[in-house]
Design a protein around this motif. Structure first.
Motif, PDB file in Angstrom:
ATOM      1  N   GLU A  22      13.087  11.813  -1.297  1.00 45.76           N
ATOM      2  CA  GLU A  22      12.111  11.527  -2.351  1.00 45.76           C
ATOM      3  C   GLU A  22      10.882  12.394  -2.108  1.00 45.76           C
ATOM      4  N   PHE A  23      10.441  13.088  -3.154  1.00 45.41           N
ATOM      5  CA  PHE A  23       9.302  13.988  -3.040  1.00 45.41           C
ATOM      6  C   PHE A  23       8.053  13.334  -3.622  1.00 45.41           C
ATOM      7  N   ALA A  24       6.957  13.407  -2.888  1.00 46.19           N
ATOM      8  CA  ALA A  24       5.645  12.994  -3.380  1.00 46.19           C
ATOM      9  C   ALA A  24       4.766  14.238  -3.435  1.00 46.19           C
ATOM     10  N   GLN A  25       4.116  14.453  -4.586  1.00 46.55           N
ATOM     11  CA  GLN A  25       3.338  15.670  -4.794  1.00 46.55           C
ATOM     12  C   GLN A  25       1.846  15.430  -4.563  1.00 46.55           C
ATOM     13  N   PHE A  26       1.217  16.370  -3.888  1.00 49.56           N
ATOM     14  CA  PHE A  26      -0.204  16.302  -3.578  1.00 49.56           C
ATOM     15  C   PHE A  26      -0.866  17.625  -3.980  1.00 49.56           C
ATOM     16  N   PRO A  27      -2.164  17.607  -4.342  1.00 49.01           N
ATOM     17  CA  PRO A  27      -2.847  18.847  -4.724  1.00 49.01           C
ATOM     18  C   PRO A  27      -3.226  19.733  -3.549  1.00 49.01           C
ATOM     19  N   ALA A  28      -3.293  19.150  -2.352  1.00 50.42           N
ATOM     20  CA  ALA A  28      -3.701  19.900  -1.162  1.00 50.42           C
ATOM     21  C   ALA A  28      -3.174  19.183   0.071  1.00 50.42           C
ATOM     22  N   ALA A  29      -3.370  19.805   1.225  1.00 45.19           N
ATOM     23  CA  ALA A  29      -2.806  19.259   2.456  1.00 45.19           C
ATOM     24  C   ALA A  29      -3.530  18.014   2.948  1.00 45.19           C
ATOM     25  N   MET A  43       0.826  -1.209   0.000  1.00 49.62           N
ATOM     26  CA  MET A  43       0.000   0.000   0.000  1.00 49.62           C
ATOM     27  C   MET A  43       0.854   1.250   0.000  1.00 49.62           C
ATOM     28  N   ARG A  44       1.962   1.178   0.766  1.00 50.61           N
ATOM     29  CA  ARG A  44       2.850   2.338   0.826  1.00 50.61           C
ATOM     30  C   ARG A  44       3.420   2.644  -0.545  1.00 50.61           C
ATOM     31  N   ARG A  45       3.888   1.592  -1.243  1.00 50.71           N
ATOM     32  CA  ARG A  45       4.455   1.802  -2.566  1.00 50.71           C
ATOM     33  C   ARG A  45       3.411   2.302  -3.544  1.00 50.71           C
ATOM     34  N   ALA A  46       2.205   1.769  -3.440  1.00 51.04           N
ATOM     35  CA  ALA A  46       1.146   2.167  -4.362  1.00 51.04           C
ATOM     36  C   ALA A  46       0.780   3.628  -4.168  1.00 51.04           C
ATOM     37  N   LEU A  47       0.691   4.073  -2.910  1.00 46.83           N
ATOM     38  CA  LEU A  47       0.337   5.464  -2.655  1.00 46.83           C
ATOM     39  C   LEU A  47       1.400   6.403  -3.159  1.00 46.83           C
ATOM     40  N   LEU A  48       2.659   6.029  -2.929  1.00 43.95           N
ATOM     41  CA  LEU A  48       3.744   6.881  -3.421  1.00 43.95           C
ATOM     42  C   LEU A  48       3.753   6.930  -4.939  1.00 43.95           C
ATOM     43  N   ALA A  49       3.515   5.783  -5.579  1.00 43.93           N
ATOM     44  CA  ALA A  49       3.520   5.760  -7.036  1.00 43.93           C
ATOM     45  C   ALA A  49       2.384   6.575  -7.608  1.00 43.93           C
ATOM     46  N   ALA A  50       1.255   6.567  -6.908  1.00 44.26           N
ATOM     47  CA  ALA A  50       0.090   7.287  -7.413  1.00 44.26           C
ATOM     48  C   ALA A  50       0.206   8.778  -7.218  1.00 44.26           C
ATOM     49  N   THR A  51       0.858   9.200  -6.163  1.00 41.18           N
ATOM     50  CA  THR A  51       0.879  10.625  -5.844  1.00 41.18           C
ATOM     51  C   THR A  51       2.163  11.319  -6.225  1.00 41.18           C
ATOM     52  N   ALA A  52       3.244  10.597  -6.355  1.00 35.72           N
ATOM     53  CA  ALA A  52       4.526  11.248  -6.643  1.00 35.72           C
ATOM     54  C   ALA A  52       4.599  11.574  -8.114  1.00 35.72           C
ATOM     55  N   THR A  53       4.695  12.832  -8.434  1.00 30.10           N
ATOM     56  CA  THR A  53       4.850  13.265  -9.812  1.00 30.10           C
ATOM     57  C   THR A  53       6.303  13.504 -10.156  1.00 30.10           C
ATOM     58  N   VAL A  54       7.109  13.721  -9.149  1.00 28.64           N
ATOM     59  CA  VAL A  54       8.532  13.894  -9.374  1.00 28.64           C
ATOM     60  C   VAL A  54       9.270  13.333  -8.175  1.00 28.64           C
ATOM     61  N   ALA A  55      10.472  12.868  -8.382  1.00 31.24           N
ATOM     62  CA  ALA A  55      11.295  12.402  -7.268  1.00 31.24           C
ATOM     63  C   ALA A  55      12.696  12.931  -7.451  1.00 31.24           C
ATOM     64  N   LEU A  56      13.209  13.529  -6.418  1.00 37.65           N
ATOM     65  CA  LEU A  56      14.552  14.084  -6.437  1.00 37.65           C
ATOM     66  C   LEU A  56      15.400  13.253  -5.502  1.00 37.65           C
ATOM     67  N   LEU A  57      16.380  12.568  -6.052  1.00 38.55           N
ATOM     68  CA  LEU A  57      17.237  11.718  -5.246  1.00 38.55           C
ATOM     69  C   LEU A  57      18.587  12.382  -5.142  1.00 38.55           C
ATOM     70  N   LEU A  58      18.928  12.761  -3.944  1.00 39.15           N
ATOM     71  CA  LEU A  58      20.182  13.453  -3.715  1.00 39.15           C
ATOM     72  C   LEU A  58      21.010  12.646  -2.734  1.00 39.15           C
ATOM     73  N   ALA A  59      22.196  12.283  -3.161  1.00 44.94           N
ATOM     74  CA  ALA A  59      23.058  11.523  -2.270  1.00 44.94           C
ATOM     75  C   ALA A  59      24.478  11.988  -2.457  1.00 44.94           C
ATOM     76  N   GLY A  60      25.295  11.817  -1.444  1.00 40.02           N
ATOM     77  CA  GLY A  60      26.683  12.205  -1.573  1.00 40.02           C
ATOM     78  C   GLY A  60      27.391  11.991  -0.263  1.00 40.02           C
ATOM     79  N   HIS A 116      11.017  10.500   2.887  1.00 41.90           N
ATOM     80  CA  HIS A 116       9.907  10.684   1.951  1.00 41.90           C
ATOM     81  C   HIS A 116       9.176  11.963   2.363  1.00 41.90           C
ATOM     82  N   PHE A 117       9.256  12.976   1.498  1.00 42.63           N
ATOM     83  CA  PHE A 117       8.726  14.299   1.832  1.00 42.63           C
ATOM     84  C   PHE A 117       7.449  14.574   1.049  1.00 42.63           C
ATOM     85  N   GLY A 118       6.381  14.956   1.751  1.00 35.45           N
ATOM     86  CA  GLY A 118       5.119  15.296   1.116  1.00 35.45           C
ATOM     87  C   GLY A 118       5.070  16.778   0.767  1.00 35.45           C
ATOM     88  N   ASP A 119       4.922  17.074  -0.509  1.00 36.80           N
ATOM     89  CA  ASP A 119       4.929  18.443  -1.027  1.00 36.80           C
ATOM     90  C   ASP A 119       3.565  18.747  -1.641  1.00 36.80           C
TER      91      ASP A 119
END
Length: 321
Positions: free
Chosen positions: A63-70, A1-18, A37-40
């Motif tokens: 990783e950013f997951a995009q939502f239309p509202a809070a 369920m966690r993966r499905a929700l992220l896949a459905a709502t995440a429109t972009v993902a920024l992976l930063l490592a170093g 996992h950051f909700g934007d």
């Protein structure tokens, strides 16, 4: 369920490592190798963080997951699909009232008004908030900052809320209803306010000046906070996020340009949003917590909150030592 929700709502993902570049963490945890996992909402925070470059060298991934509202963002936070996310005062309080799984970990304040407003379409005969009596108004989603603004504006004008036809709509549906005249007014926030002003010629009937404190919050899932390593990563993330806010205030044109590119919004819209988004971090002092408590008490008295919410026990501030 966690993966499905992220896949459905995440429109972009920024992976930063170093390599670790002097990150500041709190407690005994180790941030290295963690994934936050950051909700934007509508790409605004990702644009801010990418434009500022503050995440370069972070010892963890974001990783950013995009939502239309809070509201859907906070539901994802409750279900652990995201670890931390941004929300205004009203939706934060609704989430606190509905679940023990969330805490407030950081706060920001927007000094300018206009981004959160009650909008009118061109040619509207409405001249004051009192004229909303008997009219159909969408405060966007239930329990949102738009809902709180509408209720406070009606109270200020002496108009009982039950004398207004309130229609709760998701932002896209509210925008369509506003354009077609299916609603007489729309209480909403940027980027939707700026888009309506630029695309539809919408005008502001009442903004939030004097009606809401202009606070936004980073809220986190308690399980993530209880994980020492995840908490260390989120503590460092909050510090970098605050630096990004400082960068945006010092570099408004660069922020506008990158925001327009990342979100694919017209330059005119991006410029308005950037100008009204000059937020700065504020500590979760008793005064700040008291402002949020006042909003909670107002929401309770209006019936939006079904239970009393005591804010202070729900604060777990993430701040650098």
């Amino acid at each position: 369920m966690r993966r499905a929700l992220l896949a459905a709502t995440a429109t972009v993902a920024l992976l930063l490592a170093g390599c670790s570049g002097g990150s500041s963490t709190e407690g005994p945890g180790n941030a290295a190798g963690q994934t936050i996992h950051f909700g934007d909402q509508a790409g605004q925070q990702q644009a801010l963080l990418e434009a500022s470059g503050v995440l370069a060298g972070a010892p963890y991934q974001v990783e950013f997951a995009q939502f239309p509202a809070a509201a859907p963002l906070l539901e994802a936070l409750r279900s652990e699909a995201v670890d931390i996310g941004v929300a205004g005062d009203s939706p934060t309080l609704n989430a606190l009232g509905a679940s023990d799984d969330i805490s407030v970990v950081a706060a920001t304040r927007t000094p300018s008004a206009g981004g959160l407003s009650i909008l009118l379409p061109p040619g509207s005969p409405i001249r004051s908030v009192a004229d909303l009596r008997g009219r159909k108004v969408s405060p966007t989603t239930q329990g949102s900052i738009g809902h709180y603004l509408l209720l406070q504006a009606l109270k200020e004008a002496g108009v009982p809320a039950d004398q207004v036809q309130i229609s709760f709509l998701q932002p896209v549906d509210a925008a369509a209803a506003f354009k077609t005249g299916a609603i007489d007014a729309w209480s909403t926030w940027d980027p939707y306010t700026a888009v309506a002003q630029q695309d539809s010629g919408a005008t502001i009937l009442r903004d939030n000046a004097g009606l809401s404190p202009g606070l936004s919050f980073l809220d986190a899932n308690n399980d993530a906070l209880d994980d020492a390593d995840k908490r260390a990563a989120m503590t460092d993330f909050v510090a970098r996020y605050n630096r990004a806010l400082d960068w945006a205030r010092a570099n408004p044109q660069q922020f506008t340009d990158i925001y327009a590119k990342l979100t694919q919004r017209p330059p005119q819209v991006a410029s308005v949003i950037a100008a009204r988004a000059q937020r700065q971090a504020v500590p979760l002092t008793p005064d700040t917590v008291g402002e949020l408590q006042t909003v909670a008490d107002n929401l309770r008295s209006s019936g939006v909150l079904r239970t009393d919410v005591q804010v202070a026990p729900r604060v777990r501030e993430l701040s650098s030592p």
